[in-house]
Design a protein around this motif. Structure first.
Motif, PDB file in Angstrom:
ATOM      1  N   ASP A 138       0.829  -1.214   0.000  1.00  0.00           N
ATOM      2  CA  ASP A 138       0.000   0.000   0.000  1.00  0.00           C
ATOM      3  C   ASP A 138       0.860   1.260   0.000  1.00  0.00           C
ATOM      4  N   ALA A 139       1.957   1.253   0.748  1.00  0.00           N
ATOM      5  CA  ALA A 139       2.858   2.403   0.789  1.00  0.00           C
ATOM      6  C   ALA A 139       3.556   2.584  -0.556  1.00  0.00           C
ATOM      7  N   ASP A 141       2.438   1.558  -3.486  1.00  0.00           N
ATOM      8  CA  ASP A 141       1.428   1.992  -4.457  1.00  0.00           C
ATOM      9  C   ASP A 141       1.073   3.467  -4.285  1.00  0.00           C
ATOM     10  N   ALA A 142       1.017   3.931  -3.034  1.00  0.00           N
ATOM     11  CA  ALA A 142       0.715   5.348  -2.783  1.00  0.00           C
ATOM     12  C   ALA A 142       1.831   6.239  -3.322  1.00  0.00           C
ATOM     13  N   LEU A 143       3.081   5.833  -3.107  1.00  0.00           N
ATOM     14  CA  LEU A 143       4.193   6.612  -3.635  1.00  0.00           C
ATOM     15  C   LEU A 143       4.186   6.595  -5.163  1.00  0.00           C
ATOM     16  N   ALA A 145       1.642   6.359  -7.128  1.00  0.00           N
ATOM     17  CA  ALA A 145       0.579   7.275  -7.573  1.00  0.00           C
ATOM     18  C   ALA A 145       1.017   8.732  -7.415  1.00  0.00           C
ATOM     19  N   GLU A 146       1.671   9.044  -6.293  1.00  0.00           N
ATOM     20  CA  GLU A 146       2.131  10.413  -6.070  1.00  0.00           C
ATOM     21  C   GLU A 146       3.159  10.824  -7.127  1.00  0.00           C
TER      22      GLU A 146
END
Length: 155
Positions: A138-139, A141-143, A145-146
């Motif tokens: 999740d971390a 994937d969040a990075l 996306a950012e």
């Protein structure tokens, strides 16, 4: 986030110049942000000591094969001691010939800057550490996306 360092803009500019030099594949431009006795630890663990050696090594690297392009976001700049600061950033890499970051190549960038006098900041240590985030997809994937969002705003 931490509170801004009094010389936040100067230190961020050092990092931006590093990333820009890397993305232009210029060993001289990358090395220009380093103190004479600065050290660089690459993504693969290679350590290069001294501004002139950094320039020479990166000329060799850039001349021998295509390198990934960095997309990065600064997370913090904070004081360590008087005249010494640390910058932390997350970076993604766009492999040669591609137009998107590879989630498997994210890294943590740490830049230690020193004031050489008169507000002239230089990098004494730069380190790129692979950011695998094992068990924390999740971390990652969040990075991803950012970083993709940053890419979209720069194109």
């Amino acid at each position: 986030m931490t509170s801004a360092h009094p010389h936040d803009a100067h230190i961020r500019a050092l990092y931006a110049a590093f990333v820009d030099g890397w993305n232009r594949r210029s060993g001289a431009a990358v090395a220009a942000v380093f103190a004479d006795d600065g050290d660089m630890v690459g993504y693969d663990g290679t350590t290069v000591n001294g501004r002139l050696s950094i320039a020479s090594d990166l000329r060799r690297v850039f001349g021998s094969h295509p390198t990934a392009t960095y997309v990065a976001v600064v997370r913090s700049v904070r004081a360590i001691a008087s005249g010494v600061a640390v910058l932390h950033a997350h970076a993604g890499m766009i492999p040669p010939g591609e137009d998107d970051v590879d989630p498997g190549l994210h890294s943590i960038h740490t830049l230690v800057a020193v004031d050489e006098g008169g507000g002239r900041w230089k990098t004494t240590l730069f380190q790129a550490t692979p950011a695998a985030w094992l068990g924390r997809r999740d971390a990652r994937d969040a990075l991803t996306a950012e970083l993709r969002g940053l890419l979209a705003t720069t194109r």
